[in-house]
Scaffold this active site. Sequence first.
Site, PDB file in Angstrom:
ATOM      1  N   HIS A   1       9.861   0.705  11.616  1.00 18.05           N
ATOM      2  CA  HIS A   1       9.497   0.907  13.184  1.00 18.05           C
ATOM      3  C   HIS A   1      10.562   0.905  13.863  1.00 18.05           C
ATOM      4  CE1 HIS A   1       7.159  -0.154  16.417  1.00 18.05           C
ATOM      5  NE2 HIS A   1       7.602  -1.479  16.646  1.00 18.05           N
TER       6      HIS A   1
ATOM      7  N   PHE B   1       3.640 -13.297  21.629  1.00 20.44           N
ATOM      8  CA  PHE B   1       4.152 -12.473  20.709  1.00 20.44           C
ATOM      9  C   PHE B   1       4.612 -12.909  19.676  1.00 20.44           C
ATOM     10  CE2 PHE B   1       5.039  -7.360  21.308  1.00 20.44           C
ATOM     11  CZ  PHE B   1       3.691  -7.286  21.538  1.00 20.44           C
TER      12      PHE B   1
ATOM     13  N   GLU C   1       1.368  -5.428  18.147  1.00 26.81           N
ATOM     14  CA  GLU C   1       1.536  -7.078  17.690  1.00 26.81           C
ATOM     15  C   GLU C   1       0.682  -7.861  18.830  1.00 26.81           C
ATOM     16  OE1 GLU C   1       5.210  -8.374  16.399  1.00 26.81           O
ATOM     17  OE2 GLU C   1       5.313  -9.784  17.815  1.00 26.81           O
TER      18      GLU C   1
ATOM     19  N   GLN D   1      13.513  -2.624  10.802  1.00 30.12           N
ATOM     20  CA  GLN D   1      12.457  -3.393  10.872  1.00 30.12           C
ATOM     21  C   GLN D   1      11.234  -2.783  10.449  1.00 30.12           C
ATOM     22  OE1 GLN D   1      10.645  -4.671  14.980  1.00 30.12           O
ATOM     23  NE2 GLN D   1      11.265  -6.388  14.234  1.00 30.12           N
TER      24      GLN D   1
ATOM     25  N   ARG E   1      14.612  -7.974  15.066  1.00 25.19           N
ATOM     26  CA  ARG E   1      14.137  -7.745  16.478  1.00 25.19           C
ATOM     27  C   ARG E   1      12.855  -8.466  16.586  1.00 25.19           C
ATOM     28  NH1 ARG E   1      10.851  -4.535  19.696  1.00 25.19           N
ATOM     29  NH2 ARG E   1      10.103  -3.028  18.126  1.00 25.19           N
TER      30      ARG E   1
ATOM     31  N   ARG F   1       8.312 -10.602  12.743  1.00 23.98           N
ATOM     32  CA  ARG F   1       7.843  -9.483  11.972  1.00 23.98           C
ATOM     33  C   ARG F   1       8.384  -9.204  10.380  1.00 23.98           C
ATOM     34  NH1 ARG F   1       8.194  -4.893  16.862  1.00 23.98           N
ATOM     35  NH2 ARG F   1       6.598  -5.642  17.766  1.00 23.98           N
TER      36      ARG F   1
ATOM     37  N   HIS G   1       7.234  -2.830  10.569  1.00 20.47           N
ATOM     38  CA  HIS G   1       6.173  -3.563  11.082  1.00 20.47           C
ATOM     39  C   HIS G   1       4.922  -3.731  10.635  1.00 20.47           C
ATOM     40  CE1 HIS G   1       3.426  -4.527  14.542  1.00 20.47           C
ATOM     41  NE2 HIS G   1       4.423  -4.353  15.230  1.00 20.47           N
TER      42      HIS G   1
ATOM     43  N   LEU H   1       0.965   2.818  14.613  1.00 22.17           N
ATOM     44  CA  LEU H   1       1.114   1.386  15.082  1.00 22.17           C
ATOM     45  C   LEU H   1       0.040   0.822  15.582  1.00 22.17           C
ATOM     46  CD1 LEU H   1       3.452  -1.187  15.208  1.00 22.17           C
ATOM     47  CD2 LEU H   1       3.085  -0.397  17.655  1.00 22.17           C
TER      48      LEU H   1
HETATM   49  C1  FAD Z   1       4.755   2.745  18.218  1.00 16.73           C
HETATM   50  C2  FAD Z   1       5.915   1.994  18.826  1.00 16.73           C
HETATM   51  C3  FAD Z   1       5.494   1.050  19.689  1.00 16.73           C
HETATM   52  C4  FAD Z   1       6.448  -0.068  20.344  1.00 16.73           C
HETATM   53  N1  FAD Z   1       6.189  -1.049  21.178  1.00 16.73           N
HETATM   54  C5  FAD Z   1       7.113  -1.762  21.689  1.00 16.73           C
HETATM   55  C6  FAD Z   1       6.743  -2.790  22.582  1.00 16.73           C
HETATM   56  O1  FAD Z   1       5.392  -3.120  22.850  1.00 16.73           O
HETATM   57  N2  FAD Z   1       7.568  -3.525  23.216  1.00 16.73           N
HETATM   58  C7  FAD Z   1       8.827  -3.199  22.818  1.00 16.73           C
HETATM   59  O2  FAD Z   1       9.757  -4.033  23.352  1.00 16.73           O
HETATM   60  N3  FAD Z   1       9.418  -2.319  21.964  1.00 16.73           N
HETATM   61  C8  FAD Z   1       8.568  -1.524  21.378  1.00 16.73           C
HETATM   62  N4  FAD Z   1       8.652  -0.676  20.547  1.00 16.73           N
HETATM   63  C9  FAD Z   1      10.296  -0.125  20.444  1.00 16.73           C
HETATM   64  C10 FAD Z   1      10.575   0.753  21.624  1.00 16.73           C
HETATM   65  O3  FAD Z   1       9.513   1.519  22.311  1.00 16.73           O
HETATM   66  C11 FAD Z   1      11.663   1.675  21.441  1.00 16.73           C
HETATM   67  O4  FAD Z   1      12.611   0.969  20.667  1.00 16.73           O
HETATM   68  C12 FAD Z   1      12.279   2.344  22.832  1.00 16.73           C
HETATM   69  O5  FAD Z   1      11.230   2.806  23.433  1.00 16.73           O
HETATM   70  C13 FAD Z   1      13.259   3.129  22.512  1.00 16.73           C
HETATM   71  O6  FAD Z   1      13.570   3.844  23.516  1.00 16.73           O
HETATM   72  P1  FAD Z   1      14.755   4.836  24.005  1.00 16.73           P
HETATM   73  O7  FAD Z   1      15.023   5.288  25.272  1.00 16.73           O
HETATM   74  O8  FAD Z   1      16.036   4.086  23.272  1.00 16.73           O
HETATM   75  O9  FAD Z   1      14.384   6.178  22.937  1.00 16.73           O
HETATM   76  P2  FAD Z   1      13.239   7.348  23.082  1.00 16.73           P
HETATM   77  O10 FAD Z   1      12.254   6.677  24.060  1.00 16.73           O
HETATM   78  O11 FAD Z   1      12.837   7.421  21.802  1.00 16.73           O
HETATM   79  O12 FAD Z   1      13.981   8.186  23.880  1.00 16.73           O
HETATM   80  C14 FAD Z   1      14.890   8.977  23.126  1.00 16.73           C
HETATM   81  C15 FAD Z   1      15.279  10.345  23.977  1.00 16.73           C
HETATM   82  O13 FAD Z   1      16.498  10.948  23.498  1.00 16.73           O
HETATM   83  C16 FAD Z   1      16.113  12.327  23.283  1.00 16.73           C
HETATM   84  N5  FAD Z   1      17.027  13.023  22.242  1.00 16.73           N
HETATM   85  C17 FAD Z   1      16.915  12.637  21.002  1.00 16.73           C
HETATM   86  N6  FAD Z   1      17.841  13.163  20.242  1.00 16.73           N
HETATM   87  C18 FAD Z   1      18.403  14.093  20.786  1.00 16.73           C
HETATM   88  C19 FAD Z   1      19.395  15.067  20.839  1.00 16.73           C
HETATM   89  N7  FAD Z   1      19.862  15.500  19.679  1.00 16.73           N
HETATM   90  N8  FAD Z   1      19.342  15.979  21.894  1.00 16.73           N
HETATM   91  C20 FAD Z   1      19.142  15.624  23.172  1.00 16.73           C
HETATM   92  N9  FAD Z   1      17.959  14.655  23.308  1.00 16.73           N
HETATM   93  C21 FAD Z   1      17.676  13.797  22.470  1.00 16.73           C
HETATM   94  C22 FAD Z   1      14.693  12.556  23.342  1.00 16.73           C
HETATM   95  O14 FAD Z   1      14.405  13.637  23.675  1.00 16.73           O
HETATM   96  C23 FAD Z   1      14.149  11.432  24.102  1.00 16.73           C
HETATM   97  O15 FAD Z   1      14.190  11.792  25.430  1.00 16.73           O
HETATM   98  C24 FAD Z   1       7.710   0.221  19.960  1.00 16.73           C
HETATM   99  C25 FAD Z   1       8.100   1.300  19.180  1.00 16.73           C
HETATM  100  C26 FAD Z   1       7.280   2.163  18.552  1.00 16.73           C
HETATM  101  C27 FAD Z   1       7.486   3.315  17.732  1.00 16.73           C
END
Ligand code: FAD
Length: 611
Positions: free
Chosen positions: A346, A113, A248, A233, A381, A281, A235, A245
């Site tokens: 991203h 990566f 990568e 970031q 990142r 990135r 992407h 997306l």
């Molecule tokens: C398309 C894409 C591909 C990616 N691929 C990778 C990868 O391959 N490897 C890697 O390391 N990272 C990757 N990333 C980054 C990584 O996936 C994210 O940073 C990470 O999944 C975020 O997880 P999280 O649990 O912080 O938030 P999320 O999974 O976004 O969850 C947020 C949660 O908060 C809740 N929420 C939000 N606001 C409120 C509110 N006001 N009230 C109640 N609930 C709320 C939502 O319902 C949800 O359940 C990628 C990101 C994207 C966008």
Amino acid sequence: MYEHDVIVVGAGGAGLRAAIAAHEEGADVAIVSKLHPVRSHTGAAEGGINAALREGDSWEDHAYDTMKGSDYLGDAPAVETLCKDSPKETIQLEHWGMAFSRDDDGRVSQRPFGGLSFPRTTYAGAETGHQLLHTMYEQLVKRGIKVYDEWHVTRLAVSDEDDPEDRTCHGIVAYDVQTGKIEGFRARNGVILATGGLGQVYDHTTNAVANTGDGVAMAYRAGAPIEDMEFIQFHPTTLPSTGVLITEGVRGEGGILYNKHGERFMFEYGYANNLGELASRDVVSRAELTEVNEGRGIEDEYVHLDMRHLGEERIVDRLENIIHLSEDFEGVNPLEAPMPVKPGQHYAMGGVETDENGETCITGLYAAGECACASVHGGNRLGGNALPELIVFGKRAGHHAAGKDMKDAEITTGKVGDYEPADVESPVQLGEAGLGGDAVADGGATADLSGDEVVQRALDDERETIEHLLEKEDGIQHAEIRERVQKSMTEHVNVFREEEALKDALRDIREARELYQDVYVADKSRTFNTDLLQTLETRNILDIAESITVGALARNEFRGAHWRKEYQERRDEEWLKHTMLSWNDGEPELWYKPVILEGENKTYEPKIRSY
Ligand SMILES: Cc1cc2nc3c(=O)[nH]c(=O)nc-3n(C[C@H](O)[C@H](O)[C@H](O)COP(=O)(O)OP(=O)(O)OC[C@H]3O[C@@H](n4cnc5c(N)ncnc54)[C@H](O)[C@@H]3O)c2cc1C
């Protein structure tokens, strides 16, 4: 009023891991989430999880790559914690049944990566996040952890002593999307924010519509400092028409970037003579936009990403999802033609300031995952470092909130010790959320109240705000305000940044704030009122957009993802420090705190970052 020991806000990877960890410690834990857990945006993660699992690799090398990738703005205690704990937590996922891709000898596969010195990205096809989310959701169900899903959290219930470091978080206020009921939730031990990203601040993003930075904005308004918000970031490989997306992993498997002359520009123009397409990135995004700006882009907008030479068998085996995404969202079959790609928002490197245990400076308030800043990613990142952050720091926050005895954190939070006050020359007044009563600090009125009373008070205030929105008969709709901010941020606070454009963005945000004073909700119904919810999210977008832009205007240097036209070099003498923003009585205050470069056995000396 509902009551639990630990309340986790958000059910993505970080929230699920935090809840499981709190449950492991015997806490009565509940998740409150605006989406059903498996609809969280973690499910969109494609490429993989970085973990030093194999012979020849080490957590030390992973930490070195991460520090270098961060452009020396990561804090070593957080970075080293991530890299040490990631292998164990990845294996835990495997033991819970996560369907990782495997080599012929049966070992879990790893691929290269961007910015990594070893192929240490563990993956499940190009659906790693989907697998991770479902694996942890099964654990949640198995343990019977309570989930309030489709409850939208709108406010934190925090006492309002003068200094945020003296405040306590006693719970939350949430709106039940299905019934329109507004309720208080009392957290006896703590609230863990795990609300994910903030991509909706921009109009071209890989993030879902739900990613509106709610947790960061709520914590900010409650007085918790937010850190390094200017580091966004972009992407390098998103589909031009939608922002979807293209992982990568495509470049990790050998995909190549070409300009309109068919030149492999990463090498041809010397952007990254060693790693080429697999530079980090920020480097690849700037290279692509430079190609476009210098007339070598395609249709003046994008470049090509070609993976046809990998062969159908390998593509279907490792990247099948990409074929569908490219066909469905761009109409291009990547087995037959190169995919058009351009940079898109991203990820947010910044977020709510926490230590290695996920604690903020407000007692009982934690943050983990993308909404938090420990700080692991600093100025940029590395791909594959966000998913391990969820499982490592989600777990730590869950354990700590549940009362587990843990080693004291090395990172300090809040305005203690060695902090430096700062000024920023904004062309307009900053701050003041759109609706009255948003800022928690209203003069000590709740400082002496019991926890229940603090929650009740927050509930009363929030009911008033929501009733006001529903009663107002006319005004401006949130969509217009949101669109203005998104367009301005995409135009002015993107990959390339300059002073005047940043000031224009602040002016636009100010205007949008003023419009928001007159916002109204056309849909008056109480059930599934997305108009109301998006209106509430828009106030978060306003605060987040401003915090990104103010930090970017103040940081007079080029570091990681933050490029400034007027200062095209990293300036370590002055800028080896984190940008901190606190919301004091509605007025943002900017200050700085030093970066921690001293690790367990070494100091990460800043070097020139080349790939
Ligand atoms: C398309 C894409 C591909 C990616 N691929 C990778 C990868 O391959 N490897 C890697 O390391 N990272 C990757 N990333 C980054 C990584 O996936 C994210 O940073 C990470 O999944 C975020 O997880 P999280 O649990 O912080 O938030 P999320 O999974 O976004 O969850 C947020 C949660 O908060 C809740 N929420 C939000 N606001 C409120 C509110 N006001 N009230 C109640 N609930 C709320 C939502 O319902 C949800 O359940 C990628 C990101 C994207 C966008």
